[in-house]
Design a protein around this motif. Structure first.
Motif, mmCIF file in Angstrom:
data_model
loop_
_atom_site.group_PDB
_atom_site.id
_atom_site.type_symbol
_atom_site.label_atom_id
_atom_site.label_comp_id
_atom_site.label_asym_id
_atom_site.label_seq_id
_atom_site.Cartn_x
_atom_site.Cartn_y
_atom_site.Cartn_z
ATOM 1 N N ALA A 184 -19.213 -7.617 3.563
ATOM 2 C CA ALA A 184 -20.311 -7.458 2.613
ATOM 3 C C ALA A 184 -21.435 -8.426 2.951
ATOM 4 N N THR A 211 -26.172 -10.955 -1.107
ATOM 5 C CA THR A 211 -27.157 -10.330 -1.984
ATOM 6 C C THR A 211 -27.797 -11.391 -2.863
ATOM 7 N N LEU A 212 -28.802 -10.973 -3.626
ATOM 8 C CA LEU A 212 -29.473 -11.904 -4.541
ATOM 9 C C LEU A 212 -28.531 -12.373 -5.652
ATOM 10 N N GLU A 234 -32.509 -7.526 0.141
ATOM 11 C CA GLU A 234 -31.688 -8.575 -0.471
ATOM 12 C C GLU A 234 -31.167 -9.550 0.583
ATOM 13 N N LEU A 235 -30.756 -9.026 1.738
ATOM 14 C CA LEU A 235 -30.272 -9.911 2.795
ATOM 15 C C LEU A 235 -31.380 -10.831 3.290
ATOM 16 N N ALA A 286 -30.475 -3.034 0.594
ATOM 17 C CA ALA A 286 -29.680 -4.089 1.233
ATOM 18 C C ALA A 286 -30.487 -4.933 2.214
ATOM 19 N N SER A 342 -25.752 -13.524 -5.180
ATOM 20 C CA SER A 342 -25.034 -14.688 -4.653
ATOM 21 C C SER A 342 -25.889 -15.939 -4.631
ATOM 22 N N TYR A 374 -32.139 -13.496 0.646
ATOM 23 C CA TYR A 374 -31.061 -14.486 0.609
ATOM 24 C C TYR A 374 -31.182 -15.452 1.782
ATOM 25 N N ARG A 386 -30.243 -4.085 -8.365
ATOM 26 C CA ARG A 386 -30.024 -4.115 -6.932
ATOM 27 C C ARG A 386 -31.225 -3.535 -6.187
#
Length: 396
Positions: A254, A257-258, A296-297, A293, A260, A300, A290
């Motif tokens: 996985a 993401t935000l 978000e990556l 992806a 985390s 992060y 969300r």
């Protein structure tokens, strides 16, 4: 090609065969015609020798060979003649189309066709008998036939060359695509490796330096605890990355993401507490749902790298992480006190800033990093990125 260029070995072979065959026919007394102006037996050898010599120029100087060969064939009509001379002329006509210029390859068939038609009509009008058509047929076989054959072979040769060039271009493009893919994958691996490990290694370097320079048991114990935790986390990240590269880990990994970010900020606060830094997270988004992806990556990793840089270089004070959204743009902002600070510091290479810019560029966003003036007149170090959140804007 030059008139004096070395003849091709195939041209030499054709000239030798043609000359030898003509000599055999001459010795056997076989001729194509009788009762000509130059009816001496040996005179027919002159056009034969000249035509054989022109065969050496069929590839290097086809235009010259054709012009002189045409005159030689006309001169041969005033002798007893030789079939070998006529056959070598047809080969020279064929070579003039095959090896000549593109303009010559277009004009020669048309010219020989017109000559064939003119000769046929002329002799038919002169003799007024159907047998005169045979003269036109022979003229077409000697001139127009070889020219058309040369055009056909040249077209096939050009088509094969074009296909070969296209194949070479396709192979070159494929190699360029492969090289670009390898370069892009190496850049991606370098970013991931740096982002995964740099934070842990920076914390280890700072706290190990503190443990060595400050002779206090409690401080050393706390520093060793931070060092151990970051070592374990860093090794776990490395194992996961190596497993992905080897393909040994079949389970999907996985991406961060935000969601985390809370844990990331908490860990960064624990690592930087001894340096006088306090890390806080503020999320002003109205709908913190969300996002795609890749967005978000990237967000992060930008926060992670900014916190790592703050741990390395920021002066004691607050480190603020902010998330916001304006329309279709996600805003990521990390600020820290700009200036020198006492105590151990970890050296930087600038690879983190390069990686952040590459991530943002891949998404079509913007990023800025540098010192700015705060409201109270002090300076802060600010990293601010704006990332598009729509799939269409990502170019995916």
């Amino acid at each position: 090609m030059s008139l004096f260029a070395r003849p091709h070995r195939h041209d030499v072979l054709i000239a030798v065969i043609g000359l030898s065959g003509g000599l055999v026919l001459w010795l056997a007394g076989l001729h194509t015609q009788n009762g000509r102006l130059l009816d001496a037996h040996w005179v027919a050898l002159v056009p034969l020798a000249v035509m054989a010599g022109l065969e050496l120029l069929r590839r290097s100087a086809p235009r010259t060979a054709l012009v002189v060969g045409t005159l030689t064939l006309v001169a041969d009509q005033f002798t007893s003649g030789s079939l070998a001379t006529v056959l070598m002329f047809t080969d020279i006509m064929y070579a003039a189309v095959l090896y000549g210029t593109p303009a010559a390859a277009r004009r020669i068939p048309v010219t020989t066709f017109l000559v064939t038609v003119a000769v046929t009509i002329g002799f038919l009008a002169w003799y007024r008998t159907a047998e005169a058509l045979l003269i036109g047929v022979v003229t077409g076989l000697v001139s127009f036939g070889p020219a058309i054959t040369g055009v056909s072979v040249r077209n096939h040769r050009d088509a094969a060359e074009t296909a070969r060039l296209r194949a070479d271009q396709t192979a070159l493009l494929a190699e360029m695509d492969r090289a670009q893919a390898v370069t892009a994958e190496r850049s991606r691996m370098a970013r991931e490796l740096h982002d995964m490990v740099a934070n842990h290694l920076s914390a280890i370097a700072i706290h190990s330096t503190a443990a060595l320079s400050i002779d206090e048991p409690d401080t050393s114990r706390d520093a060793l605890g931070v060092i151990r935790q970051n070592s374990v986390d860093g090794l776990a990240e490395m194992r996961r990355l190596i497993g992905l590269l080897r393909g040994a880990d079949a389970r999907p990994s996985a991406a961060p993401t935000l969601a985390s970010l809370d844990a990331l900020v908490e860990q960064a606060g624990a690592n930087s507490a001894s340096s006088g830094l306090t890390v806080t997270l503020t999320d002003t988004r109205e709908e913190p749902g969300r996002l795609p992806a890749p967005v978000e990556l990237a967000a992060y990793r930008i926060v992670q790298e900014s916190l790592t840089n703050a741990l390395k270089h920021a002066a004691p004070g607050p480190v603020a992480v902010g998330l916001g959204r304006s329309g279709n743009l996600l805003t990521v902002e990390v600020t820290s006190v700009f200036g020198s600070r006492p105590g151990p510091r970890a050296p930087g290479s600038g690879a983190g800033l390069v990686g952040m810019r590459e991530r943002v560029a891949l998404l079509g966003g913007t990023i800025g990093a540098g010192p700015v003036s705060a409201g109270d007149g002090t300076k802060i170090w600010q990293v601010r990125a704006e990332l598009p959140v729509e799939e269409r804007a990502l170019g995916t």
